[in-house]
Design an enzyme around this catalytic site. Structure first.
Site, short mmCIF file in Angstrom:
data_model
loop_
_atom_site.label_atom_id
_atom_site.label_comp_id
_atom_site.label_asym_id
_atom_site.label_seq_id
_atom_site.Cartn_x
_atom_site.Cartn_y
_atom_site.Cartn_z
N GLU A 45 0.84 -1.21 0.00
CA GLU A 45 0.00 0.00 0.00
C GLU A 45 0.87 1.26 0.00
O GLU A 45 0.56 2.24 -0.68
CB GLU A 45 -0.94 0.01 1.21
CG GLU A 45 -2.06 -1.00 1.16
CD GLU A 45 -3.26 -0.58 0.30
OE1 GLU A 45 -3.16 0.41 -0.46
OE2 GLU A 45 -4.29 -1.26 0.39
N VAL A 122 -3.06 4.42 1.87
CA VAL A 122 -2.11 4.37 2.98
C VAL A 122 -2.79 4.54 4.34
O VAL A 122 -2.21 4.20 5.36
CB VAL A 122 -0.97 5.40 2.76
CG1 VAL A 122 -1.45 6.82 3.02
CG2 VAL A 122 0.25 5.06 3.59
N SER A 123 -4.03 5.00 4.37
CA SER A 123 -4.71 5.10 5.66
C SER A 123 -4.90 3.73 6.30
O SER A 123 -4.97 3.64 7.53
CB SER A 123 -6.07 5.79 5.51
OG SER A 123 -6.94 5.06 4.67
#
Length: 197
Positions: A45, A122-123
């Protein structure tokens, strides 16, 4: 939100808010959905952003490092995360760690990562990490910020410029993600990835 912020064009993330607590809770409640394959998926990610940057410029490099404490860092040589003046002498960064990537999160299957699972943003890395430190180097300034379970626990802290640009995401995966396993990192034609153990 300032008038300047209202005019900022939303591309990947909504600049209107810095933390979406409900979004982060949803990620934490569903680690098997958002981190299939565990830490290897989280690394992918992060690398996906470096790969996008590399594709836009024709080349790029990233270094994945597994640290002795079990944390992982992913550093790239891109332009760094977008940061803009807030009109009051301060800066606002694109809220990539604590809000949805609007292109992918709610659209599983829109883009696939090299592990065969959907990209979500990316969260998911921030939400599934005990802590994460985001270090950003741009031509207009460099800073670092720490998160715990996706929530910022420090302000943007300026750091000395070193003449480079790029982003480093250093994270300690939560126990629910499992042990550190490295992914196959050869899935992007424009990004060269080095792995350091």
């Amino acid at each position: 939100m300032t008038d300047g912020e209202a005019r900022w064009r939303t591309t990947t993330h909504d600049w209107a808010g810095s933390v979406d607590a409900g979004h982060l809770r949803h990620i934490r409640r569903n680690p098997e959905e958002f981190a299939p394959g565990g830490v290897a998926h989280l690394i992918l990610e992060v690398l996906a952003y470096a790969a996008e940057e590399a594709e836009s410029t024709g080349r790029g490099k990233a270094v994945v490092t597994v640290h002795p404490d079990g944390s992982v860092s992913v550093a790239d040589d891109g332009r760094g995360t977008d940061t803009r003046a807030d009109g009051h002498g301060g800066f606002v960064k694109k809220p990539v760690m604590s809000t949805k990537d609007l292109r992918f999160f709610d659209f599983p299957g829109k883009q696939w990562l090299p592990d065969g699972h959907p990209r979500r943003g990316v969260s998911v890395v921030a939400g599934l990490s005990d802590w994460l430190v985001h270090t950003n180097r741009r031509h207009n300034g460099s800073w670092t910020q720490r998160y715990e379970r996706g929530v910022p626990v420090t302000a943007l802290t300026p750091i000395a410029d070193d003449g480079t640009t790029g982003t480093m995401v250093h994270f300690s995966p939560g126990a629910e993600v499992g042990p550190v396993r490295l992914p196959d990192v050869d899935g992007w034609p424009y990004l060269r990835v080095e792995v350091v153990r």
